[in-house]
Design a protein around this motif. Structure first.
Motif, PDB file in Angstrom:
ATOM      1  N   LEU A  12      35.990 -32.196  -1.200  1.00 51.84           N
ATOM      2  CA  LEU A  12      34.665 -31.243  -1.782  1.00 51.84           C
ATOM      3  C   LEU A  12      35.138 -30.899  -3.207  1.00 51.84           C
ATOM      4  N   GLY A  13      36.367 -30.191  -2.706  1.00 54.73           N
ATOM      5  CA  GLY A  13      36.906 -29.113  -3.638  1.00 54.73           C
ATOM      6  C   GLY A  13      37.407 -30.009  -4.993  1.00 54.73           C
ATOM      7  N   LEU A  63      31.331 -19.285  -8.211  1.00 54.88           N
ATOM      8  CA  LEU A  63      31.483 -20.468  -9.183  1.00 54.88           C
ATOM      9  C   LEU A  63      30.126 -21.181  -9.172  1.00 54.88           C
ATOM     10  N   ALA A  64      29.742 -21.499  -7.639  1.00 55.28           N
ATOM     11  CA  ALA A  64      28.225 -22.157  -7.385  1.00 55.28           C
ATOM     12  C   ALA A  64      27.082 -21.078  -8.128  1.00 55.28           C
ATOM     13  N   VAL A  65      27.289 -19.815  -7.923  1.00 60.35           N
ATOM     14  CA  VAL A  65      26.169 -19.148  -8.577  1.00 60.35           C
ATOM     15  C   VAL A  65      26.305 -19.378 -10.079  1.00 60.35           C
ATOM     16  N   LEU A  66      27.492 -19.070 -10.576  1.00 63.48           N
ATOM     17  CA  LEU A  66      27.813 -19.213 -12.080  1.00 63.48           C
ATOM     18  C   LEU A  66      27.244 -20.421 -12.574  1.00 63.48           C
ATOM     19  N   ALA A  96      28.824 -24.945  -3.903  1.00 62.25           N
ATOM     20  CA  ALA A  96      27.995 -24.330  -2.884  1.00 62.25           C
ATOM     21  C   ALA A  96      28.154 -24.993  -1.572  1.00 62.25           C
ATOM     22  N   TRP A  97      28.267 -26.190  -1.428  1.00 63.53           N
ATOM     23  CA  TRP A  97      28.379 -26.701  -0.399  1.00 63.53           C
ATOM     24  C   TRP A  97      29.885 -26.298   0.465  1.00 63.53           C
ATOM     25  N   GLU A 101      30.391 -24.581   3.690  1.00 63.33           N
ATOM     26  CA  GLU A 101      31.485 -25.335   4.772  1.00 63.33           C
ATOM     27  C   GLU A 101      32.465 -24.219   5.168  1.00 63.33           C
ATOM     28  N   ARG A 102      33.197 -23.493   4.134  1.00 62.26           N
ATOM     29  CA  ARG A 102      34.276 -22.809   4.429  1.00 62.26           C
ATOM     30  C   ARG A 102      33.965 -21.478   5.310  1.00 62.26           C
ATOM     31  N   LEU A 103      32.699 -20.841   4.805  1.00 64.97           N
ATOM     32  CA  LEU A 103      32.112 -20.079   5.519  1.00 64.97           C
ATOM     33  C   LEU A 103      31.846 -19.854   7.041  1.00 64.97           C
TER      34      LEU A 103
END
Lengths: 369, 261
Positions: A12-13, A63-66, A96-97, A101-103
């Motif tokens: 994903l990254g 990054l997702a928010v940005l 975001a995913w 996922e990591r959270l």
């Protein structure tokens, strides 16, 4: 290969960072038009460094928010979105995913507390859905009649609070709440009667079954004829819809007490009402709350649908049916949003009360039986 | 006056594939202050007999009297406290509220309820756990609370149906010796169902050996042990002799069964 990321997270990254890098290249001809978006592309590309050094999951979230904010600010008006905007959308979504996922992996592993952080996941999910909805509807120029962007719905929600409030009062306060209370109480009372008398059980249970099988669009017009156009007929529909789930659940719940628990009451020579109040009703609590929760959503659906069949010029169902006719789709969506929030809140309140009342049940205290 | 008197008592459960004879021709008299154990393999009717005394089952033949009354009259007069195999504490009530349950039902006043709950919880060594919920206690403590509940209204007869069957041996030993002390202090009549020979011998003044198909009494053994019984009495020759008699009685019942198989 880095150890703290699973294969899927790494993948994903890579996708997110690679798309950001690609987006950066494609946005070079129009460089300077959308600085925030360019920043997102640059930082997103830089996140590929995660192959070499640890990269905090919170940075992924940031990054997702940005990306989402850059994209929303850069959305073109009245024309289709350029390709690199789509790349930004997918990249931000992938970030975001990855974040979620990591959270959740970190919560599972115990390195982050569940309270608080557990709430981040559904909030992220909901916000991502709204952003994608907004970007797709505006970026692809989806006709508002088909699907208005959430911003338009939000604007309508703000502009029409008076109408929406009046509809809410008419449908929720006047129809749903009384209907719900009467239906649930009647279901409870009849269940106790039915439980006591085999004759009633044989007679009423099939009728209850029959009632639950009646289509709501069939009874709604009949109730309008019986009880008039105003909220009374809607409340009657709600009563008809909520009665049966409560009846069936309570009848089952009254038999939930174990044989030993009943024998115990018998050894004390307890009478019927003592056994009912001190053993059987408390033991039926989880079943009764099940019905209350099921009914909380059923009641709202019933009242809204019933308003399609004759109503004064106010009410959520009335607004939805006329809004569709007048192509005021954003008002319809605003009404749907109000209904969803009201329904969820209603359910939530019942669930909270349930936690307080049936605190002893293994499903609530999280223990063994 | 006898507390429990059974004459030619029979109890048959109707079943689809032929009736099950749970009790047949049971003759037994239990006097005041006795500690009587019922022992036998499963299906011998020991629990059924206890439940018949408690009016939880209806005998189909013979007579059964409790305190000179019918079992139903005795139950309505709240003549006995019953301890079940499981603690069956109501999970929505705290320990003190569970112990107060029979008092509430029998209409005791608040002050009296409070005093009796305090006294019986002290009797079973549960002081300090009043506000706990049953699921916050160990199995042994739960069973002690259920004994307190059966004692709280001070009935003279205590019926106990394998109350320690689900507990481990260490807890069981401990509760056995506490039960003996309690019996000594209160002077109650206790009927105790078990399938453990050492438990029956250790506790009882009299041991009723039963055997299955049909459930009946095969032997009644008077204990020669003194009233005062430390736990190590179980290693004395006297104890082992009684235990051997009980074992013989159980074996006799079994051989009878095997003849019919």
């Amino acid at each position: 290969m880095r150890r703290d990321l699973s294969f899927f997270q790494l993948y994903l990254g890579l996708v997110a960072g690679g798309l950001a890098l690609l987006g950066l290249l494609m946005s070079l001809p129009t460089f300077g038009n959308a600085p925030l978006l360019a920043l997102f592309f640059a930082l997103g590309g830089a996140s590929l460094m995660r192959l070499l050094a640890p990269f905090s999951l919170w940075l992924d979230g940031l990054l997702a928010v940005l990306g989402a904010m850059g994209l929303l600010l850069a959305l073109p008006v009245g024309q289709a979105m350029p390709l690199h905007h789509w790349l930004a959308l997918i990249a931000a979504w992938a970030f975001a995913w990855l974040f979620v996922e990591r959270l959740s992996a970190a919560i599972r592993a115990g390195s982050l507390p569940e309270t608080g952080t557990g709430l981040v996941i559904p909030v992220t999910f909901g916000l991502a859905l709204l952003v994608i909805w907004e970007v797709v509807t505006r970026g692809a120029n989806v006709p508002p009649v088909l699907l208005p962007p959430p911003s338009a719905i939000g604007a309508r929600l703000m502009a029409e609070t008076n109408i929406l409030w009046a509809d809410f009062v008419q449908t929720f306060i006047k129809s749903v709440l009384p209907g719900y209370a009467i239906g649930c109480l009647a279901g409870l009372a009849v269940a106790i009667l039915v439980d006591r008398s085999p004759f009633l059980k044989a007679g009423i249970m099939p009728i209850g079954n029959f009632m639950s099988a009646l289509p709501i669009i069939g009874i709604a017009p009949i109730m309008v004829m019986w009880f008039g156009f105003d909220w009374q007929s809607k409340a009657a529909v709600v009563v008809a819809m909520t009665f049966f789930p409560m009846l069936v659940n309570t009848v089952a719940g009254l038999n939930a007490a174990s044989a030993i628990e009943r024998d115990l009451m018998r050894t004390y020579a307890a009478n019927y009402w003592q056994t009912l109040m001190k053993l059987r009703l408390p033991a039926a609590g989880p079943f009764i709350f099940n019905a209350l929760k099921i009914n909380s959503t059923l009641a709202l659906i019933g009242a809204i649908v019933a308003e399609f069949f004759g109503t004064p010029v106010v009410g959520m169902g009335f607004r939805i049916s006329t809004g569709v006719g007048r192509l005021a789709i954003d008002l319809v969506w605003a009404e749907i949003a109000v209904a969803a929030v009201a329904g969820s809140a209603f359910y939530g309140v019942i669930a909270l009360i349930e936690r307080g009342v049936t605190f002893w049940h293994p499903s609530v205290r999280g223990g063994r039986a | 006056m006898s507390v429990v008197q059974a004459m030619d008592l029979g109890l048959t459960f109707p079943a689809g594939d032929g009736d099950v004879v749970a009790l047949k021709d049971v003759n037994l008299t239990i006097g005041k202050g006795e500690f009587v154990s019922f022992i036998g393999p499963s299906g011998c009717g020991k629990t059924t007999f206890l439940r018949a005394i408690a009016d939880l089952e209806k005998p189909t033949s013979g007579t059964l009297s409790v305190n000179g009354q019918t079992p139903e009259e005795a139950r309505r007069a709240r003549a006995y406290g019953y301890v079940f195999q499981a603690a069956a504490l109501y999970p929505w009530r705290t320990i003190e509220k569970n112990v107060a349950l029979p008092l509430e039902i029998m209409g005791y006043g608040q002050a009296q309820q409070h005093e009796r709950v305090r006294a019986t919880l002290e009797l079973v060594n549960l002081t300090g756990f009043e506000k706990k919920y049953p699921w916050q206690l160990s199995g042994g403590m739960q069973q002690r609370a259920s004994i307190a509940r059966a004692l709280s209204f001070d009935a003279d007869l205590l019926l106990m149906d394998e109350p320690f069957g689900a507990l481990d041996e260490i807890v069981r030993d401990h509760l056995n010796s506490e039960l003996l002390k309690l019996w000594d202090r209160t002077g109650k009549t206790i009927c105790f169902v078990t399938h453990s020979i050492p438990e029956a011998v250790y506790l009882s003044t009299r041991i009723v050996v039963m055997s299955p198909r049909p459930g009946r009494v095969t032997d009644v053994i008077e204990s020669t042990l003194p009233r005062e019984r430390p736990l190590d009495i179980r290693e004395t020759p006297e104890f082992l002799e009684i235990a051997a008699r009980v074992r013989d009685g159980l074996r006799a019942g079994h051989s009878y069964e095997e003849e019919h198989v």
